[in-house]
Design an enzyme around this catalytic site. Structure first.
Site, PDB file in Angstrom:
ATOM      1  N   HIS A 126      87.988 -83.303 -62.134  1.00  0.00           N
ATOM      2  CA  HIS A 126      86.607 -82.879 -61.897  1.00  0.00           C
ATOM      3  C   HIS A 126      85.644 -83.606 -62.844  1.00  0.00           C
ATOM      4  O   HIS A 126      84.554 -84.007 -62.470  1.00  0.00           O
ATOM      5  CB  HIS A 126      86.506 -81.362 -62.066  1.00  0.00           C
ATOM      6  N   HIS A 154      91.398 -79.597 -60.949  1.00  0.00           N
ATOM      7  CA  HIS A 154      90.559 -78.734 -61.800  1.00  0.00           C
ATOM      8  C   HIS A 154      91.443 -77.827 -62.649  1.00  0.00           C
ATOM      9  O   HIS A 154      92.600 -77.612 -62.330  1.00  0.00           O
ATOM     10  CB  HIS A 154      89.737 -77.755 -60.936  1.00  0.00           C
ATOM     11  N   TYR A 155      90.826 -77.247 -63.678  1.00  0.00           N
ATOM     12  CA  TYR A 155      91.416 -76.020 -64.230  1.00  0.00           C
ATOM     13  C   TYR A 155      90.461 -74.882 -63.919  1.00  0.00           C
ATOM     14  O   TYR A 155      89.274 -75.102 -63.678  1.00  0.00           O
ATOM     15  CB  TYR A 155      91.760 -76.140 -65.712  1.00  0.00           C
ATOM     16  N   THR A 156      91.014 -73.649 -63.928  1.00  0.00           N
ATOM     17  CA  THR A 156      90.187 -72.506 -63.532  1.00  0.00           C
ATOM     18  C   THR A 156      89.183 -72.135 -64.625  1.00  0.00           C
ATOM     19  O   THR A 156      88.079 -71.682 -64.310  1.00  0.00           O
ATOM     20  CB  THR A 156      91.082 -71.283 -63.242  1.00  0.00           C
ATOM     21  N   ASP A 171      86.846 -80.403 -66.998  1.00  0.00           N
ATOM     22  CA  ASP A 171      88.193 -80.065 -66.509  1.00  0.00           C
ATOM     23  C   ASP A 171      88.773 -81.198 -65.660  1.00  0.00           C
ATOM     24  O   ASP A 171      88.016 -81.969 -65.090  1.00  0.00           O
ATOM     25  CB  ASP A 171      88.167 -78.741 -65.717  1.00  0.00           C
ATOM     26  N   GLU A 228      93.127 -76.210 -57.963  1.00  0.00           N
ATOM     27  CA  GLU A 228      92.848 -75.513 -59.233  1.00  0.00           C
ATOM     28  C   GLU A 228      94.157 -75.182 -59.939  1.00  0.00           C
ATOM     29  O   GLU A 228      95.088 -74.655 -59.313  1.00  0.00           O
ATOM     30  CB  GLU A 228      92.114 -74.191 -58.964  1.00  0.00           C
TER      31      GLU A 228
HETATM   32 ZN   LIG Z   1      86.415 -77.947 -61.796  1.00  0.00          ZN
END
Ligand SMILES: [Zn+2]
Length: 241
Positions: free
Chosen positions: A134, A27-29, A144, A92
């Site tokens: 994600h 993921h990215y935040t 993301d 993340e």
């Molecule tokens: Zn995510």
């Protein structure tokens, strides 16, 4: 590898069996700052978390133990798995994301990610095809880690999969429309084999899944339209699994 504990309480009370861990979700935040992201992932009211967070300098935080179910994937699907929290480890990466100023991931951040993925792959015997973003597992809701995430680089380190086609070869097929219905079915079958889930008769879903696929494997043009380049990539990925 130094891991900093910064525990979140956002996880299921029930422990899970180690052999139920099959997937790594990246993921990215998607928030303004690292601090804000850490606070949110640890705030009981947010009801979100992940197992790890990696900041822009490559510092790794452990937020949830591997044997606990963190809340990062939400409603999701990959291959035979549904609602992937119970089967996955969530990582993340600090990045403002599409909403607040999407930037390239940092070298140090990626090198920490590679180190941690290698450890997890070995420890839980995670298959290459089960290292996903994600957006791959929730294409209707998520974008993301996005098109700046270097999947090809990771695949060169045996993390995730990549196709065997040369970019110069592929480019010739970009924007060439797929007219034959059978080709569309071939594409869907290849994607299903890779792991993507979708309801083939729903046009909205189809566009979203194609976009997720493009974000991952054909970042030069993300338009949700199936073209011959996408078909070739999908078939190549599927064939080499
Ligand atoms: Zn995510």
């Amino acid at each position: 590898m130094k891991i900093n504990n910064y525990f979140s309480k956002n996880f299921d009370n029930k422990k899970r069996l180690i052999n139920s861990i099959k997937i790594i979700v990246i993921h990215y935040t998607g928030m303004q700052s690292e601090r804000e992201s850490l606070l949110r992932l640890c705030d009981p009211r947010s009801k979100v978390s992940s197992h790890f967070l990696i900041n822009r300098s490559g510092k790794i935080y452990r937020l949830v133990q591997d044997n606990k179910i963190a809340w990062h994937a939400g409603k999701s699907c990959w291959g035979k798995y549904r609602d992937l929290n119970k089967n996955s480890i969530g990582i993340e990466l600090v990045n403002k994301g599409h909403q607040f100023g999407y930037t390239n991931f940092k070298k140090k951040q990626l090198s920490s990610l590679i180190t941690i993925c290698k450890k997890l792959i070995k420890k839980y015997k995670i298959k290459k095809k089960n290292i996903v973003g994600h957006s791959d597992i929730a294409p209707l809701r998520k974008t993301d880690p996005g098109e700046k995430f270097p999947w090809k680089l990771l695949a060169s380190k045996k993390i995730g999969i990549w196709h065997m086609n040369k970019p110069s070869f592929l480019k010739k097929f970009r924007k060439i429309k797929i007219k034959d219905k059978k080709d569309k079915i071939r594409f869907i079958k290849s994607l299903n084999h890779v792991g993507y889930c979708f309801l083939p008769n729903n046009k909205f879903t189809f566009v979203k899944v194609v976009k997720a696929f493009q974000r991952h494997y054909r970042k030069e043009l993300i338009n949700g339209i199936l073209d011959k380049e996408c078909l070739i990539i999908a078939q190549n990925l599927s064939k080499n699994l």
